[in-house]
Write an enzyme that holds these catalytic residues in place. Sequence first.
Site, mmCIF file in Angstrom:
data_model
loop_
_atom_site.group_PDB
_atom_site.id
_atom_site.type_symbol
_atom_site.label_atom_id
_atom_site.label_comp_id
_atom_site.label_asym_id
_atom_site.label_seq_id
_atom_site.Cartn_x
_atom_site.Cartn_y
_atom_site.Cartn_z
ATOM 1 C CG ASN A 9 -0.264 16.187 2.308
ATOM 2 O OD1 ASN A 9 -0.074 16.433 3.500
ATOM 3 N ND2 ASN A 9 -1.420 15.727 1.848
ATOM 4 C CD1 TRP A 10 6.077 16.472 4.102
ATOM 5 C CD2 TRP A 10 6.917 16.947 6.113
ATOM 6 N NE1 TRP A 10 7.313 17.033 3.919
ATOM 7 C CE2 TRP A 10 7.858 17.341 5.128
ATOM 8 C CE3 TRP A 10 7.223 17.161 7.465
ATOM 9 C CZ2 TRP A 10 9.081 17.914 5.452
ATOM 10 C CZ3 TRP A 10 8.439 17.739 7.799
ATOM 11 C CH2 TRP A 10 9.364 18.111 6.794
ATOM 12 C CG HIS A 118 -5.726 15.481 0.898
ATOM 13 N ND1 HIS A 118 -6.064 14.171 1.164
ATOM 14 C CD2 HIS A 118 -4.554 15.448 0.234
ATOM 15 C CE1 HIS A 118 -5.111 13.383 0.673
ATOM 16 N NE2 HIS A 118 -4.186 14.128 0.114
ATOM 17 C CD GLU A 120 -5.019 11.172 3.004
ATOM 18 O OE1 GLU A 120 -4.441 12.048 3.659
ATOM 19 O OE2 GLU A 120 -4.414 10.395 2.220
ATOM 20 C CD GLU A 188 -3.405 14.635 -3.897
ATOM 21 O OE1 GLU A 188 -2.177 14.606 -3.880
ATOM 22 O OE2 GLU A 188 -4.105 14.538 -2.869
ATOM 23 N N GLY A 194 -1.591 6.685 -1.805
ATOM 24 C CA GLY A 194 -1.049 5.750 -0.814
ATOM 25 C C GLY A 194 -1.189 4.288 -1.212
ATOM 26 C CB SER A 234 1.260 6.121 -5.923
ATOM 27 O OG SER A 234 0.395 5.573 -4.936
ATOM 28 N N GLY A 255 2.887 12.581 -1.373
ATOM 29 C CA GLY A 255 2.617 12.171 0.007
ATOM 30 C C GLY A 255 3.777 11.374 0.565
ATOM 31 N N GLY A 256 3.653 10.049 0.553
ATOM 32 C CA GLY A 256 4.649 9.170 1.181
ATOM 33 C C GLY A 256 6.090 9.481 0.801
HETATM 34 P P1 13P Z 1 0.882 9.455 -1.777
HETATM 35 O O1 13P Z 1 1.968 10.132 -2.565
HETATM 36 O O2 13P Z 1 1.367 8.866 -0.485
HETATM 37 O O3 13P Z 1 0.107 8.511 -2.620
HETATM 38 O O4 13P Z 1 -0.143 10.600 -1.318
HETATM 39 C C1 13P Z 1 -0.589 11.517 -2.246
HETATM 40 C C2 13P Z 1 -1.305 12.595 -1.533
HETATM 41 O O5 13P Z 1 -2.362 12.362 -0.964
HETATM 42 C C3 13P Z 1 -0.693 13.931 -1.505
HETATM 43 O O6 13P Z 1 -1.583 14.876 -1.020
#
Ligand code: 13P
Length: 278
Positions: A9-10, A118, A120, A188, A194, A234, A255-256
């Site tokens: 997930n960018w 998600h 966010e 998640e 993050g 993470s 994510g990251g």
């Molecule tokens: P991180 O891997 O940056 O913690 O993000 C996870 C995420 O939200 C993937 O959708």
Amino acid sequence: MRTPMIAGNWKMNTTVDEALALVREMHSGIHAAPHVDKVVCPAGICLSDLEAGLEAIANVDKVICPPFVSLASVKEIIKGSSIRLGAQNMYYEEKGAYTGEISPLMLASLCEFVILGHSERRQYFNETSEIVNKKIKAALAVGLKPILCVGERLEDNEAGRTEEVVAEQLSRSLAGIGSLEGLTVAYEPVWAIGTGRAATAKQANETIGFIRHSLRRLYTGVVAEGVRILYGGSVTADNAAELMKQPEIDGALVGGASLKADQFISITKQASEIKGSG
Ligand code: 13P
């Protein structure tokens, strides 16, 4: 029985040019300078593995989810490869006066997967499980495969409410949906996203086991056994192996670390080696 999946997930990162450069690097591999010893494995990442790129990794579904504006160009680059494409969100209406929104129909011709619910989006855009439910129905109706995200906030976790929160998100998001064909769930925990503080492999395995148990109650054992459930929060090349060794975890939503070709290739390679054979 369930094919493992590593999805990147960018989020809101990369211009179109940057997205193209990143996907090219992931696809064909990272080529070390001639003087670098190829068998050296810094942080568990062997240069010889990275050189082959995602294309050389079998037995795992490799999905990248760049921003909307890059989907069409990235699609061209990965055409004919084993890398699959997903979007990060969509609206549930088919078309109409919804300025700025992207519809399921628009995505259906561009990509195969769509991340929905998600945390966010729940946190910054007020998405409720009822909205997520409409989105899942709309995605399935046009043949898109949803990746439904669920997960508890830190305060819920600390109050011992993880299972309650996750069960409620699941039942409300899936209300009225008869078939889970094509659906992937991603667990998640919000506190792990993050933050560099991933859930322990044991925690993630237990909650994912609970999610499968909830699906069994909402549907049937056979249906629940067929749903792929990923862990996200993470995930890096350093903790991927431990997570992938857990029997309930079918892969990762990254994510990251999915913005770094070497990390994403390494995570995918480890998932393939640990889960892919059986
Ligand atoms: P991180 O891997 O940056 O913690 O993000 C996870 C995420 O939200 C993937 O959708």
